[in-house]
Design a protein around this motif. Structure first.
Motif, PDB file in Angstrom:
ATOM      1  N   ALA A 179      16.977  39.473   3.879  1.00  0.00           N
ATOM      2  CA  ALA A 179      15.675  38.967   3.446  1.00  0.00           C
ATOM      3  C   ALA A 179      15.220  39.631   2.146  1.00  0.00           C
ATOM      4  N   ILE A 180      15.612  40.872   1.949  1.00  0.00           N
ATOM      5  CA  ILE A 180      15.252  41.582   0.715  1.00  0.00           C
ATOM      6  C   ILE A 180      16.265  41.272  -0.381  1.00  0.00           C
ATOM      7  N   GLN A 181      17.533  41.144  -0.030  1.00  0.00           N
ATOM      8  CA  GLN A 181      18.554  40.749  -1.007  1.00  0.00           C
ATOM      9  C   GLN A 181      18.200  39.415  -1.660  1.00  0.00           C
ATOM     10  N   ALA A 182      17.535  38.546  -0.902  1.00  0.00           N
ATOM     11  CA  ALA A 182      17.161  37.225  -1.416  1.00  0.00           C
ATOM     12  C   ALA A 182      16.187  37.313  -2.595  1.00  0.00           C
ATOM     13  N   LEU A 183      15.544  38.462  -2.787  1.00  0.00           N
ATOM     14  CA  LEU A 183      14.613  38.644  -3.909  1.00  0.00           C
ATOM     15  C   LEU A 183      15.341  38.901  -5.229  1.00  0.00           C
ATOM     16  N   LEU A 184      16.585  39.369  -5.140  1.00  0.00           N
ATOM     17  CA  LEU A 184      17.325  39.735  -6.342  1.00  0.00           C
ATOM     18  C   LEU A 184      17.545  38.527  -7.241  1.00  0.00           C
ATOM     19  N   GLU A 185      17.375  38.754  -8.530  1.00  0.00           N
ATOM     20  CA  GLU A 185      17.541  37.737  -9.572  1.00  0.00           C
ATOM     21  C   GLU A 185      16.484  36.639  -9.504  1.00  0.00           C
ATOM     22  N   LYS A 186      15.375  36.905  -8.830  1.00  0.00           N
ATOM     23  CA  LYS A 186      14.249  35.968  -8.804  1.00  0.00           C
ATOM     24  C   LYS A 186      13.149  36.502  -9.716  1.00  0.00           C
ATOM     25  N   GLN A 221       4.231  39.062   1.354  1.00  0.00           N
ATOM     26  CA  GLN A 221       3.916  37.780   0.730  1.00  0.00           C
ATOM     27  C   GLN A 221       5.169  37.104   0.172  1.00  0.00           C
ATOM     28  N   ILE A 222       6.036  37.846  -0.507  1.00  0.00           N
ATOM     29  CA  ILE A 222       7.204  37.221  -1.137  1.00  0.00           C
ATOM     30  C   ILE A 222       8.418  37.148  -0.217  1.00  0.00           C
ATOM     31  N   ILE A 223       8.452  37.975   0.827  1.00  0.00           N
ATOM     32  CA  ILE A 223       9.573  37.940   1.775  1.00  0.00           C
ATOM     33  C   ILE A 223       9.293  36.944   2.901  1.00  0.00           C
ATOM     34  N   GLY A 224       8.025  36.837   3.290  1.00  0.00           N
ATOM     35  CA  GLY A 224       7.653  35.888   4.337  1.00  0.00           C
ATOM     36  C   GLY A 224       7.825  36.424   5.744  1.00  0.00           C
ATOM     37  N   GLN A 225       8.108  37.715   5.862  1.00  0.00           N
ATOM     38  CA  GLN A 225       8.261  38.362   7.172  1.00  0.00           C
ATOM     39  C   GLN A 225       7.707  39.775   7.077  1.00  0.00           C
ATOM     40  N   SER A 226       7.302  40.319   8.215  1.00  0.00           N
ATOM     41  CA  SER A 226       6.861  41.714   8.249  1.00  0.00           C
ATOM     42  C   SER A 226       8.096  42.619   8.169  1.00  0.00           C
ATOM     43  N   CYS A 244      -1.837  45.165 -16.129  1.00  0.00           N
ATOM     44  CA  CYS A 244      -1.130  44.198 -16.968  1.00  0.00           C
ATOM     45  C   CYS A 244      -0.397  43.201 -16.078  1.00  0.00           C
ATOM     46  N   TRP A 245      -0.364  41.955 -16.494  1.00  0.00           N
ATOM     47  CA  TRP A 245       0.470  40.949 -15.841  1.00  0.00           C
ATOM     48  C   TRP A 245       1.763  40.840 -16.627  1.00  0.00           C
ATOM     49  N   ILE A 246       2.895  40.884 -15.923  1.00  0.00           N
ATOM     50  CA  ILE A 246       4.200  40.691 -16.557  1.00  0.00           C
ATOM     51  C   ILE A 246       4.977  39.622 -15.796  1.00  0.00           C
ATOM     52  N   LEU A 247       5.869  38.957 -16.486  1.00  0.00           N
ATOM     53  CA  LEU A 247       6.826  38.038 -15.866  1.00  0.00           C
ATOM     54  C   LEU A 247       8.164  38.745 -15.924  1.00  0.00           C
ATOM     55  N   ALA A 248       8.747  39.016 -14.756  1.00  0.00           N
ATOM     56  CA  ALA A 248      10.001  39.774 -14.746  1.00  0.00           C
ATOM     57  C   ALA A 248      10.880  39.348 -13.576  1.00  0.00           C
ATOM     58  N   GLU A 249      12.152  39.650 -13.711  1.00  0.00           N
ATOM     59  CA  GLU A 249      13.156  39.338 -12.695  1.00  0.00           C
ATOM     60  C   GLU A 249      13.506  40.613 -11.945  1.00  0.00           C
ATOM     61  N   ILE A 250      13.586  40.520 -10.626  1.00  0.00           N
ATOM     62  CA  ILE A 250      13.988  41.677  -9.821  1.00  0.00           C
ATOM     63  C   ILE A 250      15.491  41.859  -9.961  1.00  0.00           C
ATOM     64  N   MET A 251      15.890  43.004 -10.508  1.00  0.00           N
ATOM     65  CA  MET A 251      17.304  43.293 -10.742  1.00  0.00           C
ATOM     66  C   MET A 251      17.921  44.063  -9.567  1.00  0.00           C
ATOM     67  N   SER A 252      17.134  44.959  -8.965  1.00  0.00           N
ATOM     68  CA  SER A 252      17.644  45.715  -7.812  1.00  0.00           C
ATOM     69  C   SER A 252      16.479  46.220  -6.973  1.00  0.00           C
ATOM     70  N   VAL A 253      16.785  46.502  -5.708  1.00  0.00           N
ATOM     71  CA  VAL A 253      15.826  47.096  -4.776  1.00  0.00           C
ATOM     72  C   VAL A 253      16.574  48.209  -4.061  1.00  0.00           C
ATOM     73  N   GLU A 254      15.938  49.374  -3.975  1.00  0.00           N
ATOM     74  CA  GLU A 254      16.555  50.521  -3.315  1.00  0.00           C
ATOM     75  C   GLU A 254      16.774  50.205  -1.837  1.00  0.00           C
ATOM     76  N   GLY A 255      17.958  50.480  -1.348  1.00  0.00           N
ATOM     77  CA  GLY A 255      18.281  50.191   0.050  1.00  0.00           C
ATOM     78  C   GLY A 255      18.315  51.452   0.876  1.00  0.00           C
ATOM     79  N   GLY A 256      19.112  51.422   1.912  1.00  0.00           N
ATOM     80  CA  GLY A 256      19.249  52.581   2.778  1.00  0.00           C
ATOM     81  C   GLY A 256      18.239  52.582   3.892  1.00  0.00           C
ATOM     82  N   VAL A 257      18.449  53.491   4.805  1.00  0.00           N
ATOM     83  CA  VAL A 257      17.643  53.541   6.022  1.00  0.00           C
ATOM     84  C   VAL A 257      16.164  53.815   5.720  1.00  0.00           C
ATOM     85  N   ASN A 258      15.858  54.585   4.680  1.00  0.00           N
ATOM     86  CA  ASN A 258      14.464  54.868   4.346  1.00  0.00           C
ATOM     87  C   ASN A 258      14.062  54.289   2.993  1.00  0.00           C
ATOM     88  N   GLY A 259      14.892  53.443   2.413  1.00  0.00           N
ATOM     89  CA  GLY A 259      14.653  52.965   1.072  1.00  0.00           C
ATOM     90  C   GLY A 259      13.644  51.849   0.946  1.00  0.00           C
TER      91      GLY A 259
END
Length: 194
Positions: A127-134, A103-108, A28-43
């Motif tokens: 770089a990952i925080q920049a994805l939030l609310e997008k 692809q969306i972060i632009g860095q490895s 399925c294709w969905i249009l959605a906003e990233i609300m959060s991304v798990e952080g931490g050393v292994n997240g």
């Protein structure tokens, strides 16, 4: 290409609510906003086999792949972003793997980790925080485990951040994140009417 797959904006996309109500394996294709991304050393990343991309574990003489059993002293750092996304009809747990994340972060993942040296390893890199609310268009795989409510994590097959396509689908999508209070009221009414 994604544009071809979405027929230049003519193909219908679905809502998160519809994804969660699927009764068969599908995409399925969905249009959605990233609300959060798990952080931490292994997240947000993991050490992987350079050959098959599976996780490696620390062994006496290096790192061993859990799948192919290869041993390496120089494993590859890859993304595994556990994101929570929302579209106004609900929230969904997504796993965004290396190629789509890059692809969306632009860095490895290695470049992001190296840019964060000396900073708190438990915090989410900038770089990952920049994805939030997008907002993004996500092609989501609905597996048998998802259908049978065994697994509530959906894998992302493709991501689209093309502004033109996002504009087409955003204007066609009537319920926005700001409408979540309406969603909560609707869910409450459904619950009370049971």
């Amino acid at each position: 290409s994604v544009e071809d797959e979405l027929e230049g904006g003519a193909r219908a996309i679905t809502t998160i609510e519809d994804v969660m109500n699927q009764t068969d394996e599908t995409f399925c294709w969905i249009l959605a906003e990233i609300m959060s991304v798990e952080g931490g050393v292994n997240g947000w990343c993991y050490l992987s086999c350079f050959k098959c991309a599976k996780k490696v574990v620390d062994v006496k003489n290096g790192y061993q792949c859990i799948r192919c059993k290869r041993i390496t002293v120089d494993p590859t750092l890859r993304y595994k972003l556990h994101a929570i996304v929302a579209d106004g009809t609900g929230c969904l747990n997504l796993m965004i793997w290396n190629d789509e994340a890059k692809q969306i972060i632009g860095q490895s993942a290695k470049e992001v980790r190296d840019s964060e040296k000396g900073k708190n390893v438990n915090s989410l890199p900038k770089a990952i925080q920049a994805l939030l609310e997008k907002k993004f268009l996500f092609k989501v795989s609905v597996s048998t485990q998802n259908v049978n409510s065994i697994d509530h994590m959906y894998a992302v097959e493709k991501i689209c951040d093309d502004e033109r396509l996002l504009g087409i689908y955003s204007s066609a999508n009537s319920m926005e994140i700001g409408d979540l209070p309406k969603l909560i009221r609707r869910l409450l009414v459904q619950e009370l009417s049971r």
